[in-house]
Each structure stands twice: as C-alpha cells, then as structure tokens.
Design a protein around this motif. Structure first.
Motif, PDB file in Angstrom:
ATOM      1  N   VAL A 145     104.226 -53.327  53.558  1.00 17.48           N
ATOM      2  CA  VAL A 145     103.272 -54.351  53.125  1.00 17.48           C
ATOM      3  C   VAL A 145     103.843 -55.140  51.955  1.00 17.48           C
ATOM      4  O   VAL A 145     103.782 -56.375  51.914  1.00 17.48           O
ATOM      5  N   ALA A 146     104.412 -54.437  50.979  1.00 14.00           N
ATOM      6  CA  ALA A 146     104.983 -55.095  49.802  1.00 14.00           C
ATOM      7  C   ALA A 146     106.136 -56.007  50.188  1.00 14.00           C
ATOM      8  O   ALA A 146     106.265 -57.127  49.667  1.00 14.00           O
ATOM      9  N   LEU A 147     106.984 -55.557  51.096  1.00 11.40           N
ATOM     10  CA  LEU A 147     108.111 -56.388  51.541  1.00 11.40           C
ATOM     11  C   LEU A 147     107.611 -57.620  52.275  1.00 11.40           C
ATOM     12  O   LEU A 147     108.100 -58.733  52.055  1.00 11.40           O
ATOM     13  N   SER A 148     106.614 -57.432  53.134  1.00 14.26           N
ATOM     14  CA  SER A 148     106.036 -58.561  53.864  1.00 14.26           C
ATOM     15  C   SER A 148     105.489 -59.621  52.918  1.00 14.26           C
ATOM     16  O   SER A 148     105.630 -60.828  53.163  1.00 14.26           O
ATOM     17  N   SER A 149     104.889 -59.182  51.823  1.00 13.06           N
ATOM     18  CA  SER A 149     104.211 -60.121  50.933  1.00 13.06           C
ATOM     19  C   SER A 149     105.169 -61.056  50.200  1.00 13.06           C
ATOM     20  O   SER A 149     104.734 -62.067  49.635  1.00 13.06           O
ATOM     21  N   ILE A 150     106.467 -60.743  50.190  1.00 10.85           N
ATOM     22  CA  ILE A 150     107.414 -61.618  49.481  1.00 10.85           C
ATOM     23  C   ILE A 150     108.256 -62.458  50.428  1.00 10.85           C
ATOM     24  O   ILE A 150     109.037 -63.304  49.976  1.00 10.85           O
ATOM     25  N   LEU A 151     108.139 -62.253  51.737  1.00 14.73           N
ATOM     26  CA  LEU A 151     109.057 -62.907  52.664  1.00 14.73           C
ATOM     27  C   LEU A 151     108.982 -64.426  52.614  1.00 14.73           C
ATOM     28  O   LEU A 151     110.007 -65.115  52.676  1.00 14.73           O
ATOM     29  N   ARG A 152     107.782 -64.971  52.511  1.00  9.90           N
ATOM     30  CA  ARG A 152     107.664 -66.433  52.477  1.00  9.90           C
ATOM     31  C   ARG A 152     108.358 -67.015  51.246  1.00  9.90           C
ATOM     32  O   ARG A 152     108.950 -68.098  51.305  1.00  9.90           O
ATOM     33  N   ASP A 153     108.304 -66.288  50.133  1.00 13.04           N
ATOM     34  CA  ASP A 153     108.872 -66.807  48.888  1.00 13.04           C
ATOM     35  C   ASP A 153     110.400 -66.811  48.883  1.00 13.04           C
ATOM     36  O   ASP A 153     111.006 -67.535  48.097  1.00 13.04           O
ATOM     37  N   VAL A 154     111.012 -65.990  49.718  1.00 14.92           N
ATOM     38  CA  VAL A 154     112.483 -65.923  49.720  1.00 14.92           C
ATOM     39  C   VAL A 154     113.082 -66.497  50.994  1.00 14.92           C
ATOM     40  O   VAL A 154     114.293 -66.420  51.195  1.00 14.92           O
ATOM     41  N   SER A 155     112.248 -67.093  51.837  1.00 13.81           N
ATOM     42  CA  SER A 155     112.716 -67.653  53.105  1.00 13.81           C
ATOM     43  C   SER A 155     112.891 -69.160  52.989  1.00 13.81           C
ATOM     44  O   SER A 155     112.606 -69.767  51.950  1.00 13.81           O
ATOM     45  N   LEU A 156     113.334 -69.760  54.079  1.00 13.28           N
ATOM     46  CA  LEU A 156     113.465 -71.215  54.156  1.00 13.28           C
ATOM     47  C   LEU A 156     112.156 -71.877  54.560  1.00 13.28           C
ATOM     48  O   LEU A 156     112.114 -73.089  54.761  1.00 13.28           O
ATOM     49  N   GLN A 157     111.106 -71.080  54.691  1.00 11.73           N
ATOM     50  CA  GLN A 157     109.784 -71.614  55.001  1.00 11.73           C
ATOM     51  C   GLN A 157     109.123 -72.127  53.725  1.00 11.73           C
ATOM     52  O   GLN A 157     109.233 -71.506  52.667  1.00 11.73           O
ATOM     53  N   MET A 158     108.407 -73.255  53.833  1.00  7.50           N
ATOM     54  CA  MET A 158     107.629 -73.733  52.691  1.00  7.50           C
ATOM     55  C   MET A 158     106.526 -72.717  52.409  1.00  7.50           C
ATOM     56  O   MET A 158     105.657 -72.504  53.258  1.00  7.50           O
ATOM     57  N   PRO A 159     106.526 -72.065  51.253  1.00  5.96           N
ATOM     58  CA  PRO A 159     105.567 -70.976  51.013  1.00  5.96           C
ATOM     59  C   PRO A 159     104.108 -71.409  51.092  1.00  5.96           C
ATOM     60  O   PRO A 159     103.247 -70.649  51.506  1.00  5.96           O
ATOM     61  N   GLU A 160     103.810 -72.646  50.685  1.00  2.00           N
ATOM     62  CA  GLU A 160     102.417 -73.084  50.641  1.00  2.00           C
ATOM     63  C   GLU A 160     101.906 -73.565  51.991  1.00  2.00           C
ATOM     64  O   GLU A 160     100.713 -73.804  52.158  1.00  2.00           O
ATOM     65  N   ASP A 161     102.789 -73.731  52.970  1.00  2.00           N
ATOM     66  CA  ASP A 161     102.378 -74.225  54.284  1.00  2.00           C
ATOM     67  C   ASP A 161     101.852 -73.087  55.144  1.00  2.00           C
ATOM     68  O   ASP A 161     102.394 -71.977  55.128  1.00  2.00           O
ATOM     69  N   LEU A 162     100.812 -73.372  55.914  1.00  2.00           N
ATOM     70  CA  LEU A 162     100.335 -72.400  56.886  1.00  2.00           C
ATOM     71  C   LEU A 162     101.270 -72.357  58.087  1.00  2.00           C
ATOM     72  O   LEU A 162     101.563 -71.303  58.634  1.00  2.00           O
ATOM     73  N   ARG A 163     101.716 -73.517  58.514  1.00  2.00           N
ATOM     74  CA  ARG A 163     102.669 -73.593  59.605  1.00  2.00           C
ATOM     75  C   ARG A 163     104.066 -73.261  59.105  1.00  2.00           C
ATOM     76  O   ARG A 163     104.341 -73.276  57.915  1.00  2.00           O
ATOM     77  N   VAL A 164     104.958 -72.954  60.045  1.00  2.00           N
ATOM     78  CA  VAL A 164     106.335 -72.660  59.665  1.00  2.00           C
ATOM     79  C   VAL A 164     107.089 -73.974  59.552  1.00  2.00           C
ATOM     80  O   VAL A 164     107.482 -74.564  60.550  1.00  2.00           O
ATOM     81  N   ARG A 165     107.228 -74.444  58.312  1.00  2.00           N
ATOM     82  CA  ARG A 165     107.990 -75.663  58.052  1.00  2.00           C
ATOM     83  C   ARG A 165     109.064 -75.349  57.022  1.00  2.00           C
ATOM     84  O   ARG A 165     108.851 -74.537  56.129  1.00  2.00           O
ATOM     85  N   ARG A 166     110.189 -76.042  57.136  1.00  2.00           N
ATOM     86  CA  ARG A 166     111.343 -75.712  56.300  1.00  2.00           C
ATOM     87  C   ARG A 166     111.266 -76.361  54.925  1.00  2.00           C
ATOM     88  O   ARG A 166     110.735 -77.460  54.768  1.00  2.00           O
ATOM     89  N   ARG A 167     111.833 -75.658  53.976  1.00  2.00           N
ATOM     90  CA  ARG A 167     111.993 -76.208  52.627  1.00  2.00           C
ATOM     91  C   ARG A 167     113.054 -77.314  52.662  1.00  2.00           C
ATOM     92  O   ARG A 167     113.947 -77.302  53.514  1.00  2.00           O
TER      93      ARG A 167
END
Length: 390
Positions: free
Chosen positions: A240-262
């Motif tokens: 759960v803890a690992l899942s919660s940080i994935l958006r912040d360290v990925s190429l996905q825009m963290p604030e987007d609901l959809r998967v969009r790139r930074r």
C-alpha cells in the motif's frame, strides 16, 4: 446536556446529529448554538455519536469516543486542533479518489439502523464505510470490481482487525527498512536489466515506459524484495505504501485522474525516503488505533460485481443488515485509469485486462464503437418500448 464538536459543523451535520440522538433513544428538549439539552441515558451517545464532543450530567462530563479518536489523530499530525479530522486511523493511508467522509458514514449508520449487525457496501472503494462499520461493532462485507479497491480495503481491514497492533508495527518497520534498502540500491544502479519476475513481460514493458529508468529500477528492487517475502499483513501494508508514491515518481502527471505524461525532462526523486514516509503514516495510524476500543467484527471483501448474487454469499441468514454505499462515479472518476500503474506494479491485473476492467465498471463511459452503434439503434427504433416521453 450534550456539547457539539468545537469545529464548525455544516447544517446537514447538525441535523444528522439531532437525528442520531433521537434514534439512540434520547428526547431532545432544546437545541442551542453549542449544546443540546436531552432527556435519557447518554451511554449510547458517548459510544456511538458522531458530532458531539462530550456529555454532561450531575457535574460529571465524559468525552465521546469520536472526540477521543479525532483529538488523538490531530494531536499526532496537525498543528490545528480545532478542525474536523477525516483521516484518523487507517482512513488516510492511500489517496483513493472519491472517498466517503467517515463521519457521514458513522452518522448514517446510527440514523438508519443503530442496531444493525452487518454492514454491506456493494461499491466499497477503499473501505471507508467498512472501517467505520467495524468501529460500530458490526461485521462488514464489501464488494468492488476495481482490483485496486479490493486490494486497499482488504489491507485496511486486515490491519484494523489485527489484535496485536504493536507487533504489526514492529513487523512493518522491519520489513519496510529492508524494502527501502533494496529500493535505494537498485535506484542507485539503474539498468534495463532490472526486472520483476512475478509480472508479465507486457506489464513490465508498460511500467518501464511510464517511469524514468532509475525510478523503475528502484521500483523493481522494492517489488522483488516484497515478492520474496511470505504473505502477511505487514507485506500488504508495505505494498500500500509503495503504491501511494508511484504517481509522484512516474512520468504520469500526479494531479491528473487520467494517465497523462509530465512535460519532459523529469528526474524522479529517490523512492526510498518517500516510501518510508508513506510507511510512517501507516505506523501512526496503527499507533492511534491501539487506544481505540476493540474492533472485533468479521470482514469479507469480494473482488467482483454487485450484480452477482454470489458476492453476497457471506451475509445469508437472519442477522439484521444495513446497506450503506456511495455509488460509483465512473463517468467522472476513471478508477482503473487513475490507479493503472499500481494495478500493474502490484500484479493485480495484466495490461490486457485494463480496458475490459474499465468497460465493466457500473456507469463507465468506456464504450467501443460497436456498443455505441448498438444502443443508438435500439434507442432510434425504441426496441425496449419505452414511453414516448422517455
């Protein structure tokens, strides 16, 4: 005499508070700005009520359980104490979208049927209603088609019903430190050879495409360590803890609901400190819960559809049941797309299953062209013989 919580309450919350009192067997004699004068035994109010902080009678004042729970949370995590706490216990361990306010759940349970024995949530999401149901002494049953919802809810309820939370905290601390070291070593030596044996090649390729190379290497190191660990509640909470940080360290825009790139370039921060910070929040939640009354209820979490009768198999019998849910917002919240990276990284589904999962959610707008044509034709010909006004 009952005193309202010290923070500002919305009109609907005050109305729910009054209805709670009535359903818990009290007679309301007078409503004041900060207090309510009542007639009757306040024992149930102290144990179950949502919006009152204390009960007073014969120069004796007793804090409500909800006040103690919220104050305990705020004293550990916040600088402001005069606010409503909605992330107490394990409610705040993952940023799942579309969460219930736990106070609303508690109030509605009291208003609808305070003597129910089983709480059912057929669209349980991350388990807010079920966790509150356990707090109120009910057995709980949750159903959801999202594998991420099933995963989070199962983790929360297993942790919440663990009798020895101190031991769980020790296990979680030890395992998380091991995972963090593996993650840090792998991220420091990025390589395309870092892999995750438990995941399919297509899932690994997809994840590689959505993380900088160093971040994926760190993720792979963490996942391999977790997969080599026997199943346990501590392991699930680390996931759960690992899942919660994935958006912040990925190429996905963290604030987007959809998967969009930074916008590129993007260099991911070190994963290990973020992971340990997320674990620390879970440890705090478990520590808070050590001071709560026991949570003895049984729990069942079903990964499936509320349209399937077999999903309700565990609630057959004559016990008194209450259904409380927040219906899915699939036209507004793309649940699968939002949590796509976690679903793949945790092995909850393969890449090929993501689109079918999105389309199967109740209320989903993910129609293929053939489905749109089929329903357009039925509507145009009125094949279902709907009234003309409809």
């Amino acid at each position: 005499m009952l005193t309202w919580m010290s923070y500002r309450l919305f009109p609907y919350e005050r109305r729910l508070g009054i209805r709670e009192l009535e359903r818990l067997g009290l007679t309301v004699l007078e409503e004041r700005d900060d207090q309510v004068v009542v007639l009757g035994d306040t024992e149930a109010v102290i144990a179950r009520s949502t919006y009152f902080r204390e009960a007073s009678a014969d120069e004796c004042t007793v804090e409500t359980m909800q006040k103690r729970v919220e104050a305990g949370h705020l004293s550990r995590r916040e600088t402001r104490s005069n606010r409503q706490a909605t992330r107490y216990g394990l409610h705040g361990i993952h940023e799942y979208k579309g969460k219930f306010n736990p106070q609303v759940v508690r109030a509605l349970c009291n208003v609808v049927d305070p003597i129910s024995e089983v709480l059912i949530d057929p669209f349980c999401g991350s388990g807010t209603a079920l966790l509150e149901g356990l707090r109120l002494g009910m057995d709980v049953v949750g159903i959801d088609q999202s594998p991420m919802a099933w995963f989070l809810t199962s983790a929360k309820l297993k942790a919440a019903t663990t009798a020895d939370k101190r031991a769980l905290r020790r296990d979680l601390t030890t395992l998380s430190e091991t995972v963090a070291k593996a993650c840090s070593r792998a991220q420091a030596r990025p390589s395309k050879r870092h892999n995750v044996p438990a995941l399919s090649a297509t899932s690994v390729d997809y994840l590689r495409d959505w993380f900088p190379e160093a971040a994926f290497s760190g993720l792979a190191g963490a996942l391999k360590t977790l997969q080599a660990t026997p199943p346990s509640t501590a392991r699930r909470l680390c996931e759960v803890a690992l899942s919660s940080i994935l958006r912040d360290v990925s190429l996905q825009m963290p604030e987007d609901l959809r998967v969009r790139r930074r916008p590129e370039p993007f260099e991911a921060p070190p994963l290990a400190p973020l992971f340990l910070e997320s674990v620390a929040a879970i440890l705090e939640g478990l520590s808070e819960m050590e001071g709560w009354d026991g949570i003895p209820g049984a729990h069942t979490v079903v990964r499936g559809s509320a349209n399937d009768r077999s999903a309700f198999a565990s609630v057959r019998g004559s016990r008194r049941r209450l259904i409380l849910t927040s219906p899915p917002y699939a036209t507004a919240l793309p649940y699968i797309d939002t949590d796509r990276l976690s679903i793949l990284a945790l092995g909850l589904a393969d890449v090929s299953a993501l689109t079918p999962l999105e389309r199967d959610l109740l209320g989903s707008r993910e129609w293929v062209r053939a489905e749109q044509m089929y329903w357009d034709e039925r509507r145009a010909s009125n094949a279902d013989k709907m009234p003309p006004a409809v």
